[in-house]
Scaffold this motif. Structure first.
Motif, PDB file in Angstrom:
ATOM      1  N   ILE A 222       5.534   5.185  -6.614  1.00  0.00           N
ATOM      2  CA  ILE A 222       4.996   6.311  -7.394  1.00  0.00           C
ATOM      3  C   ILE A 222       5.891   7.527  -7.225  1.00  0.00           C
ATOM      4  O   ILE A 222       6.221   8.223  -8.192  1.00  0.00           O
ATOM      5  CB  ILE A 222       3.551   6.638  -6.951  1.00  0.00           C
ATOM      6  CG1 ILE A 222       2.673   5.391  -7.053  1.00  0.00           C
ATOM      7  CG2 ILE A 222       2.963   7.779  -7.786  1.00  0.00           C
ATOM      8  CD1 ILE A 222       1.356   5.510  -6.311  1.00  0.00           C
ATOM      9  N   ILE A 223       6.322   7.770  -5.992  1.00  0.00           N
ATOM     10  CA  ILE A 223       7.223   8.890  -5.702  1.00  0.00           C
ATOM     11  C   ILE A 223       8.563   8.683  -6.407  1.00  0.00           C
ATOM     12  O   ILE A 223       9.101   9.601  -7.030  1.00  0.00           O
ATOM     13  CB  ILE A 223       7.424   9.033  -4.177  1.00  0.00           C
ATOM     14  CG1 ILE A 223       6.096   9.364  -3.483  1.00  0.00           C
ATOM     15  CG2 ILE A 223       8.458  10.114  -3.867  1.00  0.00           C
ATOM     16  CD1 ILE A 223       6.127   9.197  -1.970  1.00  0.00           C
TER      17      ILE A 223
ATOM     18  N   GLN B 105       9.745  14.132   1.439  1.00  0.00           N
ATOM     19  CA  GLN B 105       8.747  15.206   1.345  1.00  0.00           C
ATOM     20  C   GLN B 105       7.322  14.681   1.270  1.00  0.00           C
ATOM     21  O   GLN B 105       6.416  15.251   1.855  1.00  0.00           O
ATOM     22  CB  GLN B 105       9.045  16.064   0.108  1.00  0.00           C
ATOM     23  CG  GLN B 105       8.048  17.177  -0.150  1.00  0.00           C
ATOM     24  CD  GLN B 105       8.126  18.292   0.891  1.00  0.00           C
ATOM     25  OE1 GLN B 105       9.152  18.454   1.556  1.00  0.00           O
ATOM     26  NE2 GLN B 105       7.048  19.042   1.031  1.00  0.00           N
ATOM     27  N   PHE B 106       7.130  13.584   0.536  1.00  0.00           N
ATOM     28  CA  PHE B 106       5.769  13.085   0.301  1.00  0.00           C
ATOM     29  C   PHE B 106       5.529  11.836   1.137  1.00  0.00           C
ATOM     30  O   PHE B 106       6.043  10.762   0.848  1.00  0.00           O
ATOM     31  CB  PHE B 106       5.563  12.792  -1.185  1.00  0.00           C
ATOM     32  CG  PHE B 106       5.578  14.022  -2.033  1.00  0.00           C
ATOM     33  CD1 PHE B 106       4.407  14.742  -2.278  1.00  0.00           C
ATOM     34  CD2 PHE B 106       6.772  14.501  -2.560  1.00  0.00           C
ATOM     35  CE1 PHE B 106       4.428  15.890  -3.048  1.00  0.00           C
ATOM     36  CE2 PHE B 106       6.808  15.649  -3.325  1.00  0.00           C
ATOM     37  CZ  PHE B 106       5.635  16.350  -3.576  1.00  0.00           C
ATOM     38  N   LYS B 107       4.719  12.005   2.158  1.00  0.00           N
ATOM     39  CA  LYS B 107       4.475  10.914   3.086  1.00  0.00           C
ATOM     40  C   LYS B 107       3.556   9.865   2.451  1.00  0.00           C
ATOM     41  O   LYS B 107       2.705  10.177   1.630  1.00  0.00           O
ATOM     42  CB  LYS B 107       3.854  11.458   4.375  1.00  0.00           C
ATOM     43  CG  LYS B 107       4.803  12.338   5.164  1.00  0.00           C
ATOM     44  CD  LYS B 107       4.170  12.811   6.451  1.00  0.00           C
ATOM     45  CE  LYS B 107       5.156  13.684   7.242  1.00  0.00           C
ATOM     46  NZ  LYS B 107       4.566  14.185   8.498  1.00  0.00           N
ATOM     47  N   ASN B 108       3.739   8.625   2.893  1.00  0.00           N
ATOM     48  CA  ASN B 108       2.934   7.530   2.362  1.00  0.00           C
ATOM     49  C   ASN B 108       1.480   7.651   2.798  1.00  0.00           C
ATOM     50  O   ASN B 108       1.177   8.049   3.921  1.00  0.00           O
ATOM     51  CB  ASN B 108       3.486   6.180   2.836  1.00  0.00           C
ATOM     52  CG  ASN B 108       4.803   5.856   2.178  1.00  0.00           C
ATOM     53  OD1 ASN B 108       5.129   6.405   1.135  1.00  0.00           O
ATOM     54  ND2 ASN B 108       5.548   4.958   2.772  1.00  0.00           N
ATOM     55  N   HIS B 109       0.588   7.310   1.898  1.00  0.00           N
ATOM     56  CA  HIS B 109      -0.837   7.220   2.206  1.00  0.00           C
ATOM     57  C   HIS B 109      -1.436   6.205   1.264  1.00  0.00           C
ATOM     58  O   HIS B 109      -0.795   5.776   0.307  1.00  0.00           O
ATOM     59  CB  HIS B 109      -1.512   8.588   2.056  1.00  0.00           C
ATOM     60  CG  HIS B 109      -1.338   9.198   0.701  1.00  0.00           C
ATOM     61  ND1 HIS B 109      -2.135   8.891  -0.372  1.00  0.00           N
ATOM     62  CD2 HIS B 109      -0.427  10.092   0.232  1.00  0.00           C
ATOM     63  CE1 HIS B 109      -1.739   9.571  -1.437  1.00  0.00           C
ATOM     64  NE2 HIS B 109      -0.704  10.296  -1.100  1.00  0.00           N
TER      65      HIS B 109
ATOM     66  N   ASP C  43       0.811  -1.223   0.000  1.00  0.00           N
ATOM     67  CA  ASP C  43       0.000   0.000   0.000  1.00  0.00           C
ATOM     68  C   ASP C  43       0.842   1.269   0.000  1.00  0.00           C
ATOM     69  O   ASP C  43       0.318   2.373   0.027  1.00  0.00           O
ATOM     70  CB  ASP C  43      -0.949   0.012   1.209  1.00  0.00           C
ATOM     71  CG  ASP C  43      -2.036  -1.035   1.094  1.00  0.00           C
ATOM     72  OD1 ASP C  43      -2.492  -1.279  -0.038  1.00  0.00           O
ATOM     73  OD2 ASP C  43      -2.416  -1.613   2.128  1.00  0.00           O
ATOM     74  N   THR C  44       2.145   1.127  -0.009  1.00  0.00           N
ATOM     75  CA  THR C  44       3.001   2.305   0.029  1.00  0.00           C
ATOM     76  C   THR C  44       2.926   3.094  -1.282  1.00  0.00           C
ATOM     77  O   THR C  44       2.709   2.529  -2.356  1.00  0.00           O
ATOM     78  CB  THR C  44       4.470   1.912   0.302  1.00  0.00           C
ATOM     79  OG1 THR C  44       5.260   3.088   0.358  1.00  0.00           O
ATOM     80  CG2 THR C  44       5.017   1.013  -0.792  1.00  0.00           C
TER      81      THR C  44
ATOM     82  N   LEU D 288      -0.662  11.903  -7.496  1.00  0.00           N
ATOM     83  CA  LEU D 288       0.587  11.953  -6.732  1.00  0.00           C
ATOM     84  C   LEU D 288       1.782  12.157  -7.664  1.00  0.00           C
ATOM     85  O   LEU D 288       2.694  12.931  -7.350  1.00  0.00           O
ATOM     86  CB  LEU D 288       0.768  10.676  -5.910  1.00  0.00           C
ATOM     87  CG  LEU D 288       2.028  10.618  -5.046  1.00  0.00           C
ATOM     88  CD1 LEU D 288       2.091  11.805  -4.080  1.00  0.00           C
ATOM     89  CD2 LEU D 288       2.101   9.297  -4.268  1.00  0.00           C
ATOM     90  N   HIS D 289       1.770  11.490  -8.801  1.00  0.00           N
ATOM     91  CA  HIS D 289       2.843  11.669  -9.790  1.00  0.00           C
ATOM     92  C   HIS D 289       2.975  13.144 -10.165  1.00  0.00           C
ATOM     93  O   HIS D 289       4.079  13.692 -10.205  1.00  0.00           O
ATOM     94  CB  HIS D 289       2.543  10.837 -11.036  1.00  0.00           C
ATOM     95  CG  HIS D 289       3.551  11.010 -12.135  1.00  0.00           C
ATOM     96  ND1 HIS D 289       4.643  10.190 -12.280  1.00  0.00           N
ATOM     97  CD2 HIS D 289       3.640  11.928 -13.130  1.00  0.00           C
ATOM     98  CE1 HIS D 289       5.363  10.594 -13.310  1.00  0.00           C
ATOM     99  NE2 HIS D 289       4.776  11.647 -13.853  1.00  0.00           N
ATOM    100  N   ASN D 290       1.850  13.779 -10.434  1.00  0.00           N
ATOM    101  CA  ASN D 290       1.857  15.190 -10.840  1.00  0.00           C
ATOM    102  C   ASN D 290       2.329  16.108  -9.714  1.00  0.00           C
ATOM    103  O   ASN D 290       3.012  17.109  -9.958  1.00  0.00           O
ATOM    104  CB  ASN D 290       0.465  15.609 -11.307  1.00  0.00           C
ATOM    105  CG  ASN D 290       0.062  14.924 -12.600  1.00  0.00           C
ATOM    106  OD1 ASN D 290       0.918  14.496 -13.373  1.00  0.00           O
ATOM    107  ND2 ASN D 290      -1.237  14.797 -12.839  1.00  0.00           N
TER     108      ASN D 290
END
Length: 349
Positions: A288-289, A321-325, A283-284, A336-338
């Motif tokens: 994507i990041i 910077q971008f936390k997992n959700h 689920d991470t 998220l990619h954008n």
């Protein structure tokens, strides 16, 4: 067999057309990005409806699929743009020869679930995954370990001092493969191997290890109880493209058995660690990041806004910077990619 190629003017697409001639399959359609000259040359030899802005009467990927009516789709589009093609192929119940690893990296859970539901087969074109599948199909013993190999690119084990002034033009020259620009750089940073570990997990439902083979002669290996089986062949993507198009029904003479593994295991590098962190948590949002940051960082490197060593540094920055959700659907992946893409571009304006 009627074949539609997405990304026909790129390295994989061009080699696929060569293979189609050899096995007498029919090319019924292509898409391409901006190489109009090459696309028109292909059009002179084949009947198809190309997809490129105003160059045809096809408005989108789905219309191209509907008009060309293929039995198999070759997805050779680079980057996250290839995800849409993979999902459309599955939607239309068409088997896929997959060179777009991002489809499984960023959306493996969704893609494999939908493919199983719609009874769509995914045949890997990546040399490592195609070789691994070939070993598993030809040797019936139960493997103890699955592994792919990495050449390491031209900068493997170079010091930071040696790497800091590497130019984009130099970085895209791979020592053993003739590949696209991005994948050549990813090979040298080991980001490509990070993505391939994740891709392999979704294809084989197992952890896959990585060994160093600087000559690229061994592409994959499996450990069995009393021996190793290795797929050994000089670098030639046409071998793997042909097998994917033939749905891996042919036996190949390139699988050799050995009493020991003479290759060196690669471990403890950051990209490799990211791959296994992803596999541990389905689920991470990590893959994507990683994919978005990598695509954008390489573009910034091409524009000379960052140096070669900054690529991995910027990816690390985005991971923090971008936390997992949770990702609930494919739209969440694109969003998220954008966000990651915009974050890095804005940072270097």
């Amino acid at each position: 067999m009627r074949v539609l190629i997405f990304g026909a003017t790129g390295s994989i697409g061009s080699q696929t057309i060569t293979v189609l001639k050899q096995i007498k399959y029919q090319l019924v359609g292509i898409s391409f990005y901006n190489n109009i000259k090459k696309a028109k040359q292909i059009k002179c030899k084949y009947r198809y409806t190309p997809l490129y802005k105003n160059e045809s009467n096809v408005k989108n990927y789905e219309e191209l699929i509907n008009k060309s009516k293929p039995d198999m789709i070759v997805n050779a589009v680079s980057g996250i743009a290839g995800l849409e093609i993979t999902l459309l192929s599955i939607k239309h119940h068409i088997d896929i020869a997959l060179a777009n690893k991002e489809s499984l990296v960023v959306a493996g859970k969704f893609v494999t679930k939908l493919a199983k539901k719609n009874k769509v087969n995914i045949y890997p074109i990546d040399s490592e995954h195609a070789s691994l599948l070939q070993i598993l199909k030809q040797i019936k013993d139960k493997p103890i370990e699955l592994a792919i190999t990495a050449s390491g690119g031209k900068y493997y084990n170079k010091s930071n001092n040696e790497l800091k002034n590497i130019s984009y033009k130099n970085a895209i020259k791979h020592p053993t493969w003739h590949m696209g620009d991005k994948i050549s750089i990813d090979s040298s940073t080991l980001m490509n191997k990070c993505f391939e570990i994740i891709e392999a997990y979704w294809l084989f439902d197992k952890n896959v290890y990585v060994y160093h083979c600087p000559t690229s002669f061994c592409h994959a290996l499996c450990q069995y109880k009393n021996y190793y089986a290795m797929f050994e062949h000089k670098p030639d993507m046409k071998v793997h493209i042909k097998q994917a198009l033939l749905k891996f029904k042919n036996k190949l003479p390139f699988i050799k058995t050995h009493n020991h593994n003479h290759l060196k295991l690669i471990k403890n590098t950051l990209p490799i660690k990211w791959a296994y962190d992803t596999i541990k948590n389905h689920d991470t949002t990590l893959p994507i990041i990683l994919n978005a940051a990598d695509e954008t960082a390489i573009n910034l490197f091409k524009q000379q806004k960052i140096n070669y060593l900054d690529i991995i540094k910027l990816i690390s920055k985005c991971v923090k910077q971008f936390k997992n959700h949770r990702i609930n659907n494919v739209s969440d992946i694109y969003n998220l990619h954008n966000k990651v893409n915009k974050y890095l571009i804005d940072f270097y304006k």
